[in-house]
Enzyme design. Structure first.
Site, mmCIF file in Angstrom:
data_model
loop_
_atom_site.group_PDB
_atom_site.id
_atom_site.type_symbol
_atom_site.label_atom_id
_atom_site.label_comp_id
_atom_site.label_asym_id
_atom_site.label_seq_id
_atom_site.Cartn_x
_atom_site.Cartn_y
_atom_site.Cartn_z
ATOM 1 N N LYS A 1 0.724 -1.288 0.224
ATOM 2 C CA LYS A 1 0.336 -0.246 0.507
ATOM 3 C C LYS A 1 0.764 1.427 -0.293
ATOM 4 O O LYS A 1 1.236 1.419 0.630
ATOM 5 C CB LYS A 1 -0.844 -0.216 1.721
ATOM 6 C CG LYS A 1 -1.737 1.679 1.159
ATOM 7 C CD LYS A 1 -2.465 0.533 2.806
ATOM 8 C CE LYS A 1 -3.916 1.550 2.912
ATOM 9 N NZ LYS A 1 -4.239 1.884 4.165
ATOM 10 N N SER B 1 -9.553 1.079 2.852
ATOM 11 C CA SER B 1 -9.042 2.808 2.791
ATOM 12 C C SER B 1 -7.566 1.994 1.972
ATOM 13 O O SER B 1 -7.123 1.921 0.990
ATOM 14 C CB SER B 1 -7.969 3.689 3.339
ATOM 15 O OG SER B 1 -7.590 2.842 4.152
ATOM 16 N N SER C 1 -9.871 -0.529 7.754
ATOM 17 C CA SER C 1 -9.242 -0.017 6.113
ATOM 18 C C SER C 1 -8.771 -1.654 5.503
ATOM 19 O O SER C 1 -7.825 -1.716 4.513
ATOM 20 C CB SER C 1 -8.241 1.155 6.501
ATOM 21 O OG SER C 1 -9.041 2.042 6.515
#
Length: 558
Positions: free
Chosen positions: A170, A250, A274
């Site tokens: 990420k 996210s 997330s």
């Protein structure tokens, strides 16, 4: 005559140089497209936050991402790619390693296979998920070096299973050689050293394949905006239904990339939901660990109270392997634990017997969700004890203040320690708000209501301390009442439905594909347990996964 010839040669020389420059600039393998029709077709989407304003990034040129490795990747033929498919696609790490050790596969071919898939789908504007936003330019060389060591017999004897496996990160996780942006234009030039967990991955031999998109600032920027959107990467799309289903946030890029088989595994981060949300939305296995099991040093923060990285994989076997490969005591993280928790790396290989399971099920979900209630009944028929319960009502007021005040303090600390002021212009939330206002259409098309809320939160330091203590007690009471009264191994939830309670309790949560709604949207079963019970959760998840192999590859990405 000689003078004229000299002038002509000089002219030709500069003409050739200019031509070379033009050719270099014109070398393109991707062209931006007009996404207005796609945006318009989502204007009436039933979910308000899926009524996109844009899909393509306004600032990222995919040629910059994909050209450096293009010549190498283009050498792989479709025939070779198809030959490698059964050896790699949807296979777990142990199976892939077996193929490598049996000389059916090499580390280089493994990397090229995933890159081939990424180029195949991400450079096609009709299939792109806008998920991969950076690639490691040296990854093929690094894989080749591992193969050479194998051939010479100089590869480490006791290798961690993650050795040589291509991993995506990420893009809020610091990685040397690739910029760490958190999806924000303010950090587009943020060059850093490796985060602690990346150091651990490399130490164990993992290959960092690249970085993936995310909800900007880990979805703590705008209010009511699309999940999976960032100014740097554009709108991440769900492979099970592009522009139809949400990606979850996210860690959107981590979920969509693994769903589409772009890497062996990916790393996400979670503050509250997330990892669980995008894992569930993309039919992959995601684990949010106990706060402290994994270091947060070198990760763009929201909250030092609640943040944690975690593994996102196609199966529980790989999940335990990736989790183990990132563990280690970090003196730089005050929450990092020195304790070792055995059994994580092999948990997926040792499923818990159903007859030994004691699980809790929410009565409200039993009544409202038919797939959940059917799953509970199947577990019971297999011998598991499942007790339906109603959790006590607890006060969760003040949750937003934890995020507001922590980020107000933690982000400046990250910026001061990990960024270079020559490349990053902001040093605080106030700076970021001001920076974004300079070009609202490009930098914050959905506004920055949450960032502005950070600046207006008047909670005192003592008030914040009281909120954190109260909410931790609330979260633990919410789960412990049933866990302790009935001596349960875990509580069963859906997707990220109870992620907020698990977040403040600092409890681990594992989500495993449960199936698909009639619409085709993925849905997952989530196991929540006591602190540092990750191995136990993975064994429960492995048993469930083995009996109910629900994950299916998304159509069009087989």
């Amino acid at each position: 005559m000689k003078k004229a010839l000299l002038v002509l040669l000089v002219g030709l020389l500069f003409s050739c140089k200019d031509s070379a420059k033009v050719d270099e600039k014109q070398q393109r393998i991707w062209e931006p497209y007009n996404d207005s029709l796609e945006v318009a077709s989502n204007a009436d989407h039933e979910k308000g936050r899926m009524r996109y304003k844009l899909i393509q990034s306004k600032v990222l040129d995919k040629n910059d991402v994909f050209l450096p490795l293009y010549d190498e990747v283009s050498k792989m033929t479709e025939k070779e790619y198809e030959f490698l498919k059964p050896l790699i696609l949807e296979q777990n790490i142990f199976s892939i390693r077996k193929s490598i050790e049996g000389d059916l596969l090499t580390y280089e071919k493994l990397v090229l296979f995933y890159l081939y898939r990424i180029y195949k789908y991400e450079l096609d504007n009709t299939t792109t998920l806008n998920t991969v936003i950076a690639l490691n330019k040296d990854v093929i060389k690094q894989a080749r070096a591992l193969d050479e060591m194998m051939a010479k017999g100089t590869a480490p004897g006791a290798r961690h299973p993650i050795y040589g496996m291509p991993i995506l990160l990420k893009d809020n996780i610091n990685t040397a050689g690739m910029r760490t942006t958190a999806g924000a234009i303010a950090l587009m030039d943020n060059e850093t050293e490796d985060a602690f967990i990346v150091q651990q991955l490399k130490k164990n031999g993992a290959l960092i394949l690249g970085k993936v998109n995310l909800s900007e600032w880990a979805y703590f920027l705008c209010s009511g905006c699309p999940v999976g959107y960032s100014a740097v990467g554009g709108q991440t799309l769900n492979p099970y239904g592009r522009r139809i289903f949400e990606t979850g946030g996210s860690s959107s890029g981590s979920g969509t990339a693994i769903a589409a088989n772009y890497a062996v595994a990916a790393v996400g981060t979670e503050t509250s939901g997330s990892i669980l949300s995008p894992s569930s939305q993309n039919s992959v296995v995601g684990l949010k660990p106990t706060i402290g099991l994994l270091s947060r040093t070198g990760i763009v923060p929201i909250s030092s109270t609640l943040d944690t990285p975690g593994p996102m994989t196609k199966n529980t076997i790989d999940n335990g392997i990736l989790l183990d490969a990132m563990t280690g005591f970090d003196e730089g993280d005050p929450k990092s634990t020195k304790e070792e928790y055995p059994g994580i790396i092999s948990a997926g290989l040792h499923p818990t017997a159903f007859k030994n399971m004691r699980l809790g099920a929410f009565s409200s979900l039993m009544e409202s969700d038919s797939m959940y209630s059917a799953t509970i009944e199947k577990l019971r028929t297999l011998g598991a004890t499942v007790i339906a319960f109603t959790p006590p009502e607890v006060n969760m007021d003040g949750f937003l203040s934890i995020l507001n005040l922590d980020m107000k303090n933690d982000l400046p600390a990250y910026l001061a320690k990990h960024t270079n002021s020559e490349h990053v212009q902001i040093a605080s939330i106030a700076d970021a708000v001001a920076f974004n206002k300079e070009d609202t259409l490009t930098r914050i098309p959905y506004g920055q209501a949450l960032f502005e809320g950070i600046l207006t939160d008047s909670t005192t330091a003592q008030g914040l301390t009281d909120i954190k203590k109260r909410l931790e007690n609330s979260g633990r009471t919410f789960f412990d009442t049933a866990l302790e009264q009935h001596n349960l191994d875990a509580i069963l939830s859906i997707n990220n439905y109870h992620a907020g309670y698990a977040a403040v309790a600092k409890y681990p949560a594992l989500t495993v594909p449960m199936g698909y709604k009639n619409s085709g949207e993925p849905i997952s079963l989530t196991f929540i347990g006591k602190p540092y019970k990750e191995a136990a959760l993975l064994r429960l998840g492995a048993a469930y996964e083995k009996e109910f192999p629900n994950r299916k590859m998304p159509e069009g990405y087989e």
